[in-house]
Design an enzyme around this catalytic site. Structure first.
Site, mmCIF file in Angstrom:
data_model
loop_
_atom_site.group_PDB
_atom_site.id
_atom_site.type_symbol
_atom_site.label_atom_id
_atom_site.label_comp_id
_atom_site.label_asym_id
_atom_site.label_seq_id
_atom_site.Cartn_x
_atom_site.Cartn_y
_atom_site.Cartn_z
ATOM 1 N N CYS A 275 -2.821 43.246 59.568
ATOM 2 C CA CYS A 275 -3.861 44.208 59.927
ATOM 3 C C CYS A 275 -4.950 44.196 58.863
ATOM 4 C CB CYS A 275 -3.308 45.622 60.041
ATOM 5 S SG CYS A 275 -4.615 46.806 60.425
ATOM 6 N N GLY B 226 -5.147 43.281 75.188
ATOM 7 C CA GLY B 226 -5.441 44.535 74.503
ATOM 8 C C GLY B 226 -6.758 45.161 74.868
#
Lengths: 259, 317
Positions: free
Chosen positions: B132, B267
């Site tokens: 991330c 997503g």
């Protein structure tokens, strides 16, 4: 991809009227019984050609006719696209979403404080709970952006207007008239929507004097609580925490937020 | 014609179809269940879960770019105990195949979440998020160094016998080197890519647009980057790859399969079209058929150089 499927909570709403209510401000009236079940303060999450939908609060909620209004300011490409939509076209909308205003207590004085494009959702609250006859204070930068004044007046409500440049009503912000109202009304309740600095000033003015519900704006992603993009800092039980404008809001108690 | 959408993955993980909700875009399960039958998806990878609650980054947290979305959420989550108590039962009840995305500031924190999920009914697999871009300490740094990627994967591997996939960053010189390190450490699968680190400027206020300064770019803008990484990694490891990055249609899914992915994650497009994943699943048989394939597995890796292409039995395409 052809033939978008629609699901529960996703609405295909036809635009029945489009009106340019002021420079850079458009109101679309949509036919949608599902959206017309909204609570004032809730919002529609509207598909645009961009990567994200656009959240817009309801300016009008008319369950009897099955119609709602969306009044927004053109600020970027998404809202510019929306402003160019025409009568007869359809919008793909998720909604109604979020937590709206809790109904006013009819036994206590009630005031609406709106700024700029934050005014329209307060009109839907005034119309929904008109028997509680709120006092109305609305303000904008300049005369043409004082939205929906006539609509409030048609409900028979007294409206105080302020403009930053003094071109209409009283020169200054809504906070001056709000202070006066608070001095004249004990145990009052205030509903407010507008730019965040204005809401912070409303929250500060109301602290310890009136119960304030505020409707917030924030850059939003999914609109339904999944992505955690649209958060605002709030007072948690032991420390600061972020709450979602799309789900816990857009309407919060002023005292639960950190300004 | 009958089209086989099943995907068989290591340690007995079987997906009904190759379309998985990507972590971070689908909440913890309940949020989208009004719009999507979450049990009909290949799987759901929930938002990153840490041992203790994480606050996340200051807003604004999202910014639109041309064909892309920049985010700086910062892995806000209520911690693993709240996830197990509040969300996992719902996911189980809806029949979702659940992948728990796990995060930590230290190797030990990753291992703690892995260990907590071990034996928890309804957890099908773990996705180790070492990539991330919105976390300054831990998080991303594990995904940028082969040795650290090895260590965290090893620790998770030793904490669980669940299927383990490791999610890779595109923000490194060679994702393939990281992939080889996590394969050696015992990862069963790779998922790739996480978001591409980027920056947006708020001109009006003369400052970076996101509260976290930089953010992670997702959406169609990054699809070519994602395909390149999948294609490279597929030639560098022998474990399956779950591909993602800008997928918005069944045709996109086929591209990722051909580049070497065994399944995909979807997503950002869900924010526009909550039902799009189900639509992709419905349209995939036709797209595969048009491509000359009888199932998902036959398409995997068929765009790779011949030497790296999975063996296919004659006529099984």
């Amino acid at each position: 991809m052809a033939g978008q499927q629609f699901h529960d909570g996703q609405v295909d709403a036809r635009i029945v009227r489009r009106e340019e209510v002021a420079r850079d401000h458009v109101e679309l009236i949509l036919e949608s019984p599902a959206l017309a079940r909204a609570v004032p303060g809730q919002f529609a999450h509207i598909l645009t050609p961009g990567m994200l939908r656009r959240p817009v609060s309801f300016s009008r909620i008319e369950p009897d006719s099955g119609r709602v209004g969306l009044l927004f300011q053109v600020v970027g490409e998404g809202t510019a696209w929306l402003a160019n939509c025409q009568e007869g076209e359809r919008l793909d909308i998720l909604g109604p979403l979020g937590h709206g205003f809790a109904p006013p207590d009819p036994s206590r004085p009630w005031c609406l404080v709106g700024g700029g494009v934050g005014i329209p959702p307060l009109y839907s609250a005034a119309a929904q709970w008109r028997e509680s006859a709120p006092d109305v204070i609305i303000g904008a930068r300049t005369r043409e952006w004082v939205l929906m004044q006539k609509d409030f007046e048609q409900l028979g409500l007294g409206v105080r207007v302020t403009t930053d440049d003094g071109s209409w009503g009283q020169a200054g912000t809504v906070i001056g008239p709000l202070q006066e109202w608070l001095e004249g009304h004990a145990d009052g309740q205030v509903f407010s929507c507008g730019p965040t600095p204005m809401l912070a000033a409303v929250a500060s003015a109301c602290r310890g004097r009136a119960a304030a519900q505020v409707a917030l704006e924030q850059r939003m992603g999914c609109g339904i609580g999944a992505c955690l993009a649209c958060v605002v800092p709030a007072r948690g039980q032991t420390q600061m925490e972020y709450r979602r404008v799309c789900t816990e809001g857009p309407v919060f108690l002023a005292e639960e937020l950190i300004w | 014609m009958v089209m086989d959408l099943h995907v068989s993955l290591p340690r007995g993980l079987t997906l009904a179809n190759p379309v998985i909700a990507a972590s971070g875009t689908f909440g913890f399960g309940p949020e989208y269940s009004r719009y999507v039958d979450i049990g009909s998806l290949g799987a759901v990878s929930v938002k990153g879960v840490s041992p203790e609650p994480w606050l996340g980054n200051p807003p604004p947290r999202v910014w639109e770019t041309p064909m892309g979305l920049l985010n700086s959420i910062g892995l806000q989550n209520p911690g693993m105990e709240v996830f197990v108590r509040d969300d996992l039962p719902f996911l189980r009840e809806k029949g979702a195949t659940v992948i728990v995305n796990i995060i930590g500031h230290t190797v030990d924190e990753y291992a703690r979440v892995a260990s907590r999920m071990q034996g928890e009914a309804g957890v099908a697999a773990l996705e180790v998020n070492i990539s991330c871009p919105n976390i300054k300490e831990g998080g991303m740094s594990f995904g940028h160094d082969p040795e650290q990627a090895y260590q965290v994967t090893r620790a998770v591997r030793q904490a669980t016998d669940l299927p383990v996939m490791v999610k890779l960053s595109p923000n490194v010189t060679s994702p393939a080197l990281i992939a080889q390190a996590v394969e050696q450490a015992g990862a069963d699968m790779i998922s790739a890519i996480n978001t591409v680190v980027g920056l947006a400027i708020d001109v009006e206020h003369r400052r970076p647009a996101l509260g976290g300064t930089t953010g992670g770019l997702s959406g169609p803008a990054i699809k070519p980057i994602a395909l390149r990484v999948v294609y490279d990694v597929a030639q560098s490891v022998s474990i399956p790859i779950i591909g993602m990055g800008g997928i918005a249609s069944a045709a996109d899914v086929l591209e990722f399969l051909l580049a070497g992915a065994s399944a995909v994650m979807v997503g950002t497009v869900t924010f526009q079209h909550p039902g799009r994943m189900q639509q992709i699943i419905a349209e995939l048989p036709q797209v595969l058929s048009r491509g000359g394939f009888r199932g998902v597995s036959g398409a995997v890796g068929q765009a790779l150089p011949a030497a790296s292409r999975p063996q296919t039995r004659g006529g099984d395409l």
